[in-house]
Write a protein that holds these residues in place. Structure first.
Motif, PDB file in Angstrom:
ATOM      1  N   GLN A 139       1.490   5.810   9.528  1.00 12.41           N
ATOM      2  CA  GLN A 139       2.707   6.113  10.287  1.00 12.41           C
ATOM      3  C   GLN A 139       3.847   6.494   9.342  1.00 12.41           C
ATOM      4  OE1 GLN A 139       3.432   2.594  12.610  1.00 12.41           O
ATOM      5  NE2 GLN A 139       1.905   3.128  14.164  1.00 12.41           N
ATOM      6  N   ALA A 140       3.953   5.782   8.222  1.00  5.12           N
ATOM      7  CA  ALA A 140       5.006   6.094   7.248  1.00  5.12           C
ATOM      8  C   ALA A 140       4.790   7.482   6.641  1.00  5.12           C
ATOM      9  CB  ALA A 140       5.053   5.023   6.158  1.00  5.12           C
ATOM     10  N   VAL A 141       3.538   7.853   6.365  1.00  9.29           N
ATOM     11  CA  VAL A 141       3.246   9.203   5.855  1.00  9.29           C
ATOM     12  C   VAL A 141       3.700  10.240   6.879  1.00  9.29           C
ATOM     13  CG1 VAL A 141       1.409  10.844   5.278  1.00  9.29           C
ATOM     14  CG2 VAL A 141       1.375   8.551   4.316  1.00  9.29           C
ATOM     15  N   GLN A 142       3.404  10.004   8.149  1.00 12.36           N
ATOM     16  CA  GLN A 142       3.808  10.956   9.193  1.00 12.36           C
ATOM     17  C   GLN A 142       5.330  11.065   9.278  1.00 12.36           C
ATOM     18  OE1 GLN A 142       1.862  13.203  10.657  1.00 12.36           O
ATOM     19  NE2 GLN A 142       0.364  12.289   9.280  1.00 12.36           N
ATOM     20  N   GLN A 143       6.021   9.960   9.076  1.00 10.35           N
ATOM     21  CA  GLN A 143       7.492  10.004   9.049  1.00 10.35           C
ATOM     22  C   GLN A 143       7.974  10.889   7.903  1.00 10.35           C
ATOM     23  OE1 GLN A 143       8.605   5.894   8.709  1.00 10.35           O
ATOM     24  NE2 GLN A 143       8.298   5.463  10.878  1.00 10.35           N
ATOM     25  N   ALA A 144       7.346  10.758   6.738  1.00  3.95           N
ATOM     26  CA  ALA A 144       7.729  11.575   5.581  1.00  3.95           C
ATOM     27  C   ALA A 144       7.475  13.056   5.871  1.00  3.95           C
ATOM     28  CB  ALA A 144       6.963  11.128   4.335  1.00  3.95           C
ATOM     29  N   LYS A 145       6.360  13.372   6.498  1.00  2.00           N
ATOM     30  CA  LYS A 145       6.042  14.755   6.819  1.00  2.00           C
ATOM     31  C   LYS A 145       7.024  15.313   7.852  1.00  2.00           C
ATOM     32  CE  LYS A 145       1.297  15.109   5.394  1.00  2.00           C
ATOM     33  NZ  LYS A 145       1.537  16.122   4.395  1.00  2.00           N
ATOM     34  N   GLN A 146       7.334  14.525   8.869  1.00  2.00           N
ATOM     35  CA  GLN A 146       8.261  14.968   9.900  1.00  2.00           C
ATOM     36  C   GLN A 146       9.677  15.152   9.355  1.00  2.00           C
ATOM     37  OE1 GLN A 146       7.675  12.023  12.964  1.00  2.00           O
ATOM     38  NE2 GLN A 146       5.745  12.943  13.630  1.00  2.00           N
ATOM     39  N   ALA A 147      10.003  14.435   8.295  1.00  2.00           N
ATOM     40  CA  ALA A 147      11.330  14.544   7.679  1.00  2.00           C
ATOM     41  C   ALA A 147      11.420  15.737   6.726  1.00  2.00           C
ATOM     42  CB  ALA A 147      11.678  13.255   6.946  1.00  2.00           C
ATOM     43  N   GLY A 148      10.328  16.490   6.572  1.00  2.00           N
ATOM     44  CA  GLY A 148      10.389  17.693   5.755  1.00  2.00           C
ATOM     45  C   GLY A 148       9.362  17.787   4.647  1.00  2.00           C
TER      46      GLY A 148
ATOM     47  N   MET B 142       0.849  -1.182   0.000  1.00  2.00           N
ATOM     48  CA  MET B 142       0.000   0.000   0.000  1.00  2.00           C
ATOM     49  C   MET B 142       0.889   1.238   0.000  1.00  2.00           C
ATOM     50  SD  MET B 142      -2.805   1.451   2.768  1.00  2.00           S
ATOM     51  CE  MET B 142      -3.558  -0.142   2.944  1.00  2.00           C
ATOM     52  N   ILE B 143       0.498   2.181  -0.850  1.00  2.00           N
ATOM     53  CA  ILE B 143       1.120   3.507  -0.844  1.00  2.00           C
ATOM     54  C   ILE B 143       0.018   4.472  -0.427  1.00  2.00           C
ATOM     55  CG2 ILE B 143       2.191   5.331  -2.207  1.00  2.00           C
ATOM     56  CD1 ILE B 143       3.183   3.129  -4.134  1.00  2.00           C
ATOM     57  N   LEU B 144       0.284   5.229   0.603  1.00  2.00           N
ATOM     58  CA  LEU B 144      -0.656   6.240   1.055  1.00  2.00           C
ATOM     59  C   LEU B 144      -0.033   7.606   0.770  1.00  2.00           C
ATOM     60  CD1 LEU B 144      -3.431   6.380   2.441  1.00  2.00           C
ATOM     61  CD2 LEU B 144      -2.233   6.552   4.620  1.00  2.00           C
ATOM     62  N   LEU B 145      -0.789   8.464   0.102  1.00  2.00           N
ATOM     63  CA  LEU B 145      -0.312   9.789  -0.302  1.00  2.00           C
ATOM     64  C   LEU B 145      -1.136  10.843   0.424  1.00  2.00           C
ATOM     65  CD1 LEU B 145       0.377  11.068  -3.870  1.00  2.00           C
ATOM     66  CD2 LEU B 145      -1.234  12.285  -2.422  1.00  2.00           C
ATOM     67  N   ASP B 146      -0.471  11.796   1.039  1.00  2.00           N
ATOM     68  CA  ASP B 146      -1.131  12.908   1.708  1.00  2.00           C
ATOM     69  C   ASP B 146      -0.609  14.200   1.087  1.00  2.00           C
ATOM     70  OD1 ASP B 146      -2.762  13.572   4.366  1.00  2.00           O
ATOM     71  OD2 ASP B 146      -1.143  15.024   4.170  1.00  2.00           O
TER      72      ASP B 146
ATOM     73  N   LEU C 107       4.438  10.580   0.985  1.00  2.00           N
ATOM     74  CA  LEU C 107       3.937   9.235   0.740  1.00  2.00           C
ATOM     75  C   LEU C 107       4.525   8.242   1.724  1.00  2.00           C
ATOM     76  CD1 LEU C 107       4.380  10.757  -2.214  1.00  2.00           C
ATOM     77  CD2 LEU C 107       3.368   8.648  -2.986  1.00  2.00           C
ATOM     78  N   GLY C 108       3.697   7.302   2.138  1.00  2.00           N
ATOM     79  CA  GLY C 108       4.129   6.204   2.983  1.00  2.00           C
ATOM     80  C   GLY C 108       3.919   4.895   2.249  1.00  2.00           C
ATOM     81  N   VAL C 109       4.894   4.001   2.366  1.00  2.00           N
ATOM     82  CA  VAL C 109       4.846   2.706   1.687  1.00  2.00           C
ATOM     83  C   VAL C 109       4.952   1.613   2.743  1.00  2.00           C
ATOM     84  CG1 VAL C 109       5.979   1.206  -0.005  1.00  2.00           C
ATOM     85  CG2 VAL C 109       6.045   3.692  -0.302  1.00  2.00           C
ATOM     86  N   VAL C 110       4.063   0.620   2.640  1.00  2.00           N
ATOM     87  CA  VAL C 110       4.123  -0.516   3.558  1.00  2.00           C
ATOM     88  C   VAL C 110       3.741  -1.783   2.790  1.00  2.00           C
ATOM     89  CG1 VAL C 110       1.761  -0.227   4.420  1.00  2.00           C
ATOM     90  CG2 VAL C 110       3.446  -1.369   5.839  1.00  2.00           C
TER      91      VAL C 110
ATOM     92  N   ASP D 289      -6.685  -2.847   9.501  1.00  2.00           N
ATOM     93  CA  ASP D 289      -6.382  -1.697  10.357  1.00  2.00           C
ATOM     94  C   ASP D 289      -4.885  -1.578  10.625  1.00  2.00           C
ATOM     95  OD1 ASP D 289      -9.035  -0.939  10.486  1.00  2.00           O
ATOM     96  OD2 ASP D 289      -9.397  -1.901  12.428  1.00  2.00           O
ATOM     97  N   GLU D 290      -4.220  -2.699  10.852  1.00  2.00           N
ATOM     98  CA  GLU D 290      -2.769  -2.667  11.070  1.00  2.00           C
ATOM     99  C   GLU D 290      -2.043  -2.221   9.799  1.00  2.00           C
ATOM    100  OE1 GLU D 290      -2.324  -6.170  14.430  1.00  2.00           O
ATOM    101  OE2 GLU D 290      -2.250  -6.719  12.315  1.00  2.00           O
ATOM    102  N   PHE D 291      -2.514  -2.710   8.660  1.00  2.00           N
ATOM    103  CA  PHE D 291      -1.917  -2.378   7.361  1.00  2.00           C
ATOM    104  C   PHE D 291      -2.035  -0.875   7.091  1.00  2.00           C
ATOM    105  CE2 PHE D 291      -2.214  -3.569   2.555  1.00  2.00           C
ATOM    106  CZ  PHE D 291      -0.845  -3.482   2.402  1.00  2.00           C
ATOM    107  N   THR D 292      -3.240  -0.334   7.207  1.00  2.00           N
ATOM    108  CA  THR D 292      -3.432   1.094   6.939  1.00  2.00           C
ATOM    109  C   THR D 292      -2.776   1.950   8.023  1.00  2.00           C
ATOM    110  OG1 THR D 292      -5.618   1.045   7.962  1.00  2.00           O
ATOM    111  CG2 THR D 292      -5.521   0.810   5.570  1.00  2.00           C
ATOM    112  N   GLY D 293      -2.798   1.469   9.253  1.00  2.00           N
ATOM    113  CA  GLY D 293      -2.137   2.207  10.339  1.00  2.00           C
ATOM    114  C   GLY D 293      -0.649   2.353  10.097  1.00  2.00           C
ATOM    115  N   ARG D 294      -0.027   1.288   9.619  1.00  2.00           N
ATOM    116  CA  ARG D 294       1.417   1.340   9.320  1.00  2.00           C
ATOM    117  C   ARG D 294       1.685   2.300   8.160  1.00  2.00           C
ATOM    118  NH1 ARG D 294       5.602  -2.601  10.044  1.00  2.00           N
ATOM    119  NH2 ARG D 294       4.338  -3.308  11.782  1.00  2.00           N
ATOM    120  N   ALA D 295       0.804   2.318   7.161  1.00  2.00           N
ATOM    121  CA  ALA D 295       0.967   3.258   6.042  1.00  2.00           C
ATOM    122  C   ALA D 295       0.823   4.699   6.527  1.00  2.00           C
ATOM    123  CB  ALA D 295      -0.058   2.958   4.946  1.00  2.00           C
TER     124      ALA D 295
END
Length: 179
Positions: free
Chosen positions: A160-169, A48-52, A139-142, A152-158
């Motif tokens: 979290q990855a989006v939030q990591q991308a946002k926090q990284a800039g 899954m790739i989640l894009l914000d 974007l978060g990739v899981v 729920d675990e799958f989308t939750g992990r995606a």
């Protein structure tokens, strides 16, 4: 005489997001659930790739909801042109989009980076004068793998990855660790 809708077309309409004409979150979640069940009988990788959209609330506040709708429709068009035909693309939230693909982790990460770069290059006033300012996305990739067992675990992990991308800039891809 009014045209009658068949049950098939009504069902399809219920699966679409009215603004972008992409699949909606409910349809996406049902499809992910089915594919998770199929995974138990195959050796395919499900990613899954989640894009914000970065700063979309500010975009809406500054330019208005109508301009925000134009931006989301244009972004949806760009995404449809960018993902593979067999990938499942959906509007996942107000300014979130999800892509489900059967792909190995490395290929999914490369796809996410290609999507990020395409959004950055094409979602600008120079490419579409209706856009008020350039858009970027995080974007978060899981990959669906142990210890993940539920949607729920799958989308939750995606997410979290989006939030990591946002926090990284922002305007970045973050890949969730597996296992």
């Amino acid at each position: 005489m009014a045209e009658q809708n068949s049950p098939v077309s009504i069902r399809r309409l219920a699966s679409l997001d009215a603004l972008t004409l992409l699949y909606n979150q409910a349809h996406f979640n049902r499809a992910v659930g089915r594919r998770i069940e199929q995974l138990k009988q195959t050796s395919l990788d499900l990613t899954m790739i989640l894009l914000d959209v970065d700063g979309f609330k500010d975009y809406n506040d500054r330019f208005g909801a109508q301009a925000g709708d134009v931006a989301l429709r244009y972004l949806a068009d760009v995404l449809q042109e960018t993902v593979r035909a067999d990938d499942l693309l959906a509007r996942y939230g107000s300014d979130e989009f999800a892509i489900l693909m059967t792909s190995q982790h490395e290929a999914a990460a490369a796809t996410a980076e290609r999507i990020r770069a395409t959004v950055e290059a094409r979602c600008s006033p120079g490419q579409n004068p209706e856009l008020r300012q350039p858009l970027t996305a995080s974007l978060g990739v899981v990959i669906f793998a142990a210890p993940l067992t539920t949607l729920d675990e799958f989308t939750g992990r995606a997410q979290q990855a989006v939030q990591q991308a946002k926090q990284a800039g922002k305007n970045r891809v973050a890949v969730a660790a597996t296992g």
